[in-house]
Scaffold this motif. Structure first.
Motif, PDB file in Angstrom:
ATOM      1  N   VAL A  12      13.418  53.051 -64.896  1.00 13.31           N
ATOM      2  CA  VAL A  12      14.029  51.901 -65.583  1.00 13.31           C
ATOM      3  C   VAL A  12      13.259  50.625 -65.237  1.00 13.31           C
ATOM      4  O   VAL A  12      12.969  49.800 -66.127  1.00 13.31           O
ATOM      5  CB  VAL A  12      15.526  51.783 -65.216  1.00 13.31           C
ATOM      6  CG1 VAL A  12      16.099  50.453 -65.686  1.00 13.31           C
ATOM      7  CG2 VAL A  12      16.312  52.936 -65.813  1.00 13.31           C
ATOM      8  N   LEU A  13      12.919  50.441 -63.971  1.00 15.33           N
ATOM      9  CA  LEU A  13      12.166  49.247 -63.568  1.00 15.33           C
ATOM     10  C   LEU A  13      10.776  49.226 -64.217  1.00 15.33           C
ATOM     11  O   LEU A  13      10.289  48.158 -64.632  1.00 15.33           O
ATOM     12  CB  LEU A  13      12.052  49.180 -62.044  1.00 15.33           C
ATOM     13  CG  LEU A  13      13.342  48.835 -61.300  1.00 15.33           C
ATOM     14  CD1 LEU A  13      13.105  48.887 -59.790  1.00 15.33           C
ATOM     15  CD2 LEU A  13      13.863  47.480 -61.712  1.00 15.33           C
ATOM     16  N   ILE A  16      11.253  48.183 -67.889  1.00 11.73           N
ATOM     17  CA  ILE A  16      11.543  46.746 -67.972  1.00 11.73           C
ATOM     18  C   ILE A  16      10.272  45.932 -67.719  1.00 11.73           C
ATOM     19  O   ILE A  16       9.985  44.955 -68.430  1.00 11.73           O
ATOM     20  CB  ILE A  16      12.670  46.361 -66.988  1.00 11.73           C
ATOM     21  CG1 ILE A  16      13.991  46.958 -67.466  1.00 11.73           C
ATOM     22  CG2 ILE A  16      12.782  44.848 -66.850  1.00 11.73           C
ATOM     23  CD1 ILE A  16      15.140  46.772 -66.501  1.00 11.73           C
ATOM     24  N   GLY A  20       8.386  43.517 -70.437  1.00 14.43           N
ATOM     25  CA  GLY A  20       8.134  42.123 -70.054  1.00 14.43           C
ATOM     26  C   GLY A  20       6.679  41.734 -70.240  1.00 14.43           C
ATOM     27  O   GLY A  20       6.368  40.652 -70.766  1.00 14.43           O
TER      28      GLY A  20
END
Length: 162
Positions: A12-13, A16, A20
């Motif tokens: 998930v990180l 993200i 970004g």
């Protein structure tokens, strides 16, 4: 922490972070390609940024076109009725370019507030004017002068009639 949860958290990180980075790159590219429109009044008042590509437009002032005899460089003055700005263009001007004509030039301002244009666009027929130029002329009150000069020119006999 459970190894499965830990793995999910890293995935998930990573997603993200990737999104970004993609958004940051897209915004950076869009910001570099934007060409904001400035009127001669805004340029003369110092509102336009220097060394940034901008668009400037207005009417080419009568008697202001000066062509170099040994190159394709042309200097001319554009006005919105209130202020004037000098534009320097090196290249072949559009066929429809002439004095009293509404134009839009794209380029960068130098230290003397002269727009060093790399592209000049002229209106494509006698009834069209770029929306930004029309709005600037309306705000300065010069639109009526332009319209009356245009109608007087259309009422006069054609220069080709013999």
């Amino acid at each position: 922490m459970n190894p499965v949860r830990k793995k999910r958290l890293f995935i998930v990180l990573a997603i993200i972070a990737g999104v970004g980075v993609a958004v940051a790159l897209a915004l950076s590219a869009l910001q570099q390609n934007i060409n904001l429109f400035y009127t001669p009044t805004q340029i003369a008042n110092g509102d336009a940024p220097q060394d940034t590509r901008i668009r400037a437009g207005g009417l080419v002032e009568e008697g202001s076109v000066k062509r170099s005899s040994d190159s394709l460089e042309t200097d001319f003055v554009v006005t919105d009725g209130a202020k004037r700005v000098t534009i320097r263009f090196s290249g072949i001007l559009p066929d429809l370019f002439r004095e009293g004509q509404g134009i839009v030039a794209m380029g960068k301002l130098d230290a003397q507030n002269v727009l060093i244009a790399d592209e000049v666009l002229a209106k494509h027929d006698e009834n069209y004017m770029p929306p930004e130029v029309m709005q600037a002329l309306e705000q300065s009150g010069m639109q009526q002068k332009h319209d009356s000069a245009k109608s007087a020119k259309q009422a006069s006999p054609s220069e080709y009639a013999q």
